[in-house]
Motif scaffolding. Structure first.
Motif, PDB file in Angstrom:
ATOM      1  N   GLY A 172      34.146  -1.633  -9.481  1.00 14.68           N
ATOM      2  CA  GLY A 172      35.181  -1.587 -10.519  1.00 14.68           C
ATOM      3  C   GLY A 172      35.029  -2.721 -11.508  1.00 14.68           C
ATOM      4  N   SER A 173      34.744  -3.914 -11.005  1.00 14.34           N
ATOM      5  CA  SER A 173      34.583  -5.049 -11.920  1.00 14.34           C
ATOM      6  C   SER A 173      33.289  -4.951 -12.721  1.00 14.34           C
ATOM      7  CB  SER A 173      34.651  -6.374 -11.162  1.00 14.34           C
ATOM      8  OG  SER A 173      33.542  -6.532 -10.320  1.00 14.34           O
ATOM      9  N   PHE A 174      32.246  -4.313 -12.161  1.00  7.83           N
ATOM     10  CA  PHE A 174      31.025  -4.105 -12.937  1.00  7.83           C
ATOM     11  C   PHE A 174      31.326  -3.212 -14.139  1.00  7.83           C
ATOM     12  CE2 PHE A 174      28.393  -4.236  -8.758  1.00  7.83           C
ATOM     13  CZ  PHE A 174      28.596  -5.591  -8.659  1.00  7.83           C
ATOM     14  N   ALA A 175      32.064  -2.150 -13.879  1.00  2.00           N
ATOM     15  CA  ALA A 175      32.342  -1.174 -14.934  1.00  2.00           C
ATOM     16  C   ALA A 175      33.261  -1.735 -16.013  1.00  2.00           C
ATOM     17  CB  ALA A 175      32.956   0.088 -14.336  1.00  2.00           C
ATOM     18  N   LEU A 176      34.203  -2.563 -15.626  1.00  2.00           N
ATOM     19  CA  LEU A 176      35.231  -3.021 -16.568  1.00  2.00           C
ATOM     20  C   LEU A 176      35.179  -4.514 -16.853  1.00  2.00           C
ATOM     21  CD1 LEU A 176      38.221  -1.000 -15.072  1.00  2.00           C
ATOM     22  CD2 LEU A 176      36.898  -0.462 -17.113  1.00  2.00           C
ATOM     23  N   SER A 177      34.064  -5.152 -16.597  1.00  2.00           N
ATOM     24  CA  SER A 177      34.012  -6.612 -16.694  1.00  2.00           C
ATOM     25  C   SER A 177      34.426  -7.139 -18.060  1.00  2.00           C
ATOM     26  CB  SER A 177      32.625  -7.132 -16.315  1.00  2.00           C
ATOM     27  OG  SER A 177      31.649  -6.563 -17.157  1.00  2.00           O
ATOM     28  N   ASP A 178      33.887  -6.575 -19.121  1.00  2.00           N
ATOM     29  CA  ASP A 178      34.253  -7.049 -20.468  1.00  2.00           C
ATOM     30  C   ASP A 178      35.727  -6.806 -20.759  1.00  2.00           C
ATOM     31  OD1 ASP A 178      31.704  -7.977 -21.186  1.00  2.00           O
ATOM     32  OD2 ASP A 178      31.077  -5.958 -21.793  1.00  2.00           O
TER      33      ASP A 178
ATOM     34  N   GLY B  30      30.406   3.955  -4.683  1.00  2.00           N
ATOM     35  CA  GLY B  30      30.667   2.963  -5.717  1.00  2.00           C
ATOM     36  C   GLY B  30      29.927   3.285  -7.007  1.00  2.00           C
ATOM     37  N   SER B  31      28.704   3.780  -6.884  1.00  2.00           N
ATOM     38  CA  SER B  31      27.930   4.144  -8.070  1.00  2.00           C
ATOM     39  C   SER B  31      28.580   5.309  -8.810  1.00  2.00           C
ATOM     40  CB  SER B  31      26.500   4.530  -7.680  1.00  2.00           C
ATOM     41  OG  SER B  31      25.860   3.441  -7.083  1.00  2.00           O
ATOM     42  N   VAL B  32      29.046   6.299  -8.058  1.00  2.00           N
ATOM     43  CA  VAL B  32      29.745   7.429  -8.673  1.00  2.00           C
ATOM     44  C   VAL B  32      31.015   6.929  -9.362  1.00  2.00           C
ATOM     45  CG1 VAL B  32      30.998   9.586  -8.198  1.00  2.00           C
ATOM     46  CG2 VAL B  32      28.764   9.168  -7.141  1.00  2.00           C
ATOM     47  N   MET B  33      31.769   6.069  -8.666  1.00  2.00           N
ATOM     48  CA  MET B  33      32.986   5.513  -9.260  1.00  2.00           C
ATOM     49  C   MET B  33      32.640   4.737 -10.531  1.00  2.00           C
ATOM     50  SD  MET B  33      35.754   2.809  -7.726  1.00  2.00           S
ATOM     51  CE  MET B  33      34.741   1.373  -8.030  1.00  2.00           C
ATOM     52  N   PHE B  34      31.578   3.971 -10.502  1.00  2.00           N
ATOM     53  CA  PHE B  34      31.143   3.198 -11.668  1.00  2.00           C
ATOM     54  C   PHE B  34      30.893   4.112 -12.861  1.00  2.00           C
ATOM     55  CE2 PHE B  34      27.588   1.607 -14.227  1.00  2.00           C
ATOM     56  CZ  PHE B  34      28.102   0.387 -14.649  1.00  2.00           C
ATOM     57  N   VAL B  35      30.168   5.192 -12.634  1.00  2.00           N
ATOM     58  CA  VAL B  35      29.848   6.125 -13.727  1.00  2.00           C
ATOM     59  C   VAL B  35      31.131   6.743 -14.280  1.00  2.00           C
ATOM     60  CG1 VAL B  35      28.725   8.339 -14.251  1.00  2.00           C
ATOM     61  CG2 VAL B  35      27.512   6.600 -12.923  1.00  2.00           C
ATOM     62  N   ILE B  36      32.034   7.174 -13.402  1.00  2.00           N
ATOM     63  CA  ILE B  36      33.288   7.783 -13.857  1.00  2.00           C
ATOM     64  C   ILE B  36      34.121   6.776 -14.642  1.00  2.00           C
ATOM     65  CG2 ILE B  36      35.506   8.728 -13.060  1.00  2.00           C
ATOM     66  CD1 ILE B  36      33.886  10.036 -10.748  1.00  2.00           C
ATOM     67  N   VAL B  37      34.233   5.564 -14.140  1.00  2.00           N
ATOM     68  CA  VAL B  37      35.025   4.551 -14.838  1.00  2.00           C
ATOM     69  C   VAL B  37      34.388   4.204 -16.183  1.00  2.00           C
ATOM     70  CG1 VAL B  37      35.819   2.144 -14.745  1.00  2.00           C
ATOM     71  CG2 VAL B  37      36.086   3.618 -12.754  1.00  2.00           C
ATOM     72  N   GLU B  38      33.064   4.118 -16.230  1.00  2.00           N
ATOM     73  CA  GLU B  38      32.374   3.848 -17.499  1.00  2.00           C
ATOM     74  C   GLU B  38      32.678   4.944 -18.519  1.00  2.00           C
ATOM     75  OE1 GLU B  38      29.970   1.580 -19.001  1.00  2.00           O
ATOM     76  OE2 GLU B  38      30.978   0.288 -17.584  1.00  2.00           O
ATOM     77  N   ILE B  39      32.620   6.190 -18.090  1.00  2.00           N
ATOM     78  CA  ILE B  39      32.898   7.312 -18.996  1.00  2.00           C
ATOM     79  C   ILE B  39      34.347   7.259 -19.469  1.00  2.00           C
ATOM     80  CG2 ILE B  39      33.141   9.829 -19.114  1.00  2.00           C
ATOM     81  CD1 ILE B  39      30.669   9.943 -17.198  1.00  2.00           C
ATOM     82  N   LEU B  40      35.276   7.026 -18.531  1.00  2.00           N
ATOM     83  CA  LEU B  40      36.692   6.957 -18.906  1.00  2.00           C
ATOM     84  C   LEU B  40      36.970   5.772 -19.826  1.00  2.00           C
ATOM     85  CD1 LEU B  40      38.470   7.867 -15.542  1.00  2.00           C
ATOM     86  CD2 LEU B  40      38.333   9.254 -17.632  1.00  2.00           C
TER      87      LEU B  40
END
Length: 182
Positions: free
Chosen positions: A42-48, A161-171
């Protein structure tokens, strides 16, 4: 989670048979890694966005520091459980030596990396020293018990986690995340 499961595991380890003891250890190790890995991805996807929202920091190094802290959280959560297991087996000197080595590494790396990279350098030094402590724990397990205690579901958790990362990145790209400070 590692801080709360560690003492319970230590108490159970000291009173169980060998098979039950390792089953309890693996269960605690698995539960600790589930949350740590989810938080990390989650923090990788939303770090910025997280650094901008909560700290009003747009510096890319600040986002790198958050990602480093996520790695630290994974490693620290796992080593807490591992060293609690050693403590329950009346082998606390193993954890103490590992912590000593980690502190020596931090003492050397923090001033060096702080002068080069600032706060992210400090985070990097702490992550490196705790990763060394994690590797030491794996070596101890291998020497003492003939096994390496990585959580059984680590690969599955990594895929999830990788799937979650991709979904969060898209959202995040689609919806955006507004800052509460603006």
């Amino acid at each position: 989670v590692g801080g709360s499961l560690g003492p319970a595991l230590m108490a159970k380890t000291s009173s169980l048979t060998s098979d039950a003891m390792f089953k309890e250890f693996r269960n605690a190790h698995h539960h600790v890694s589930i949350l740590a890995i989810a938080f990390a991805f989650g923090s990788f996807a939303l770090s910025d966005a997280l650094m901008m929202t909560f700290f009003n920091m747009s510096d890319t190094l600040a986002a790198s520091a958050l990602i480093g802290l996520a790695f630290y959280h994974i490693v620290r959560a796992l080593t807490r459980v591992e060293f609690a297991f050693f403590d329950g087996l009346d082998m606390p000197e193993l954890g103490t030596r590992s912590i000593g080595i980690s502190l020596i590494i931090q003492t050397i790396l923090i001033p060096l990396l702080l002068s080069q990279y600032g706060f992210p350098g400090v985070v990097g030094a702490i992550v490196i020293s705790h990763f060394v402590m994690f590797v030491i724990a794996q070596v101890i397990f291998w020497k003492e018990f003939g096994t390496v205690p990585l959580p059984g579901g680590l690969i599955t958790q990594g895929i999830s986690g990788s799937v979650m990362f991709v979904i969060v990145e898209i959202l995040e790209k689609t919806l955006g995340i507004p800052s509460v400070l603006h």
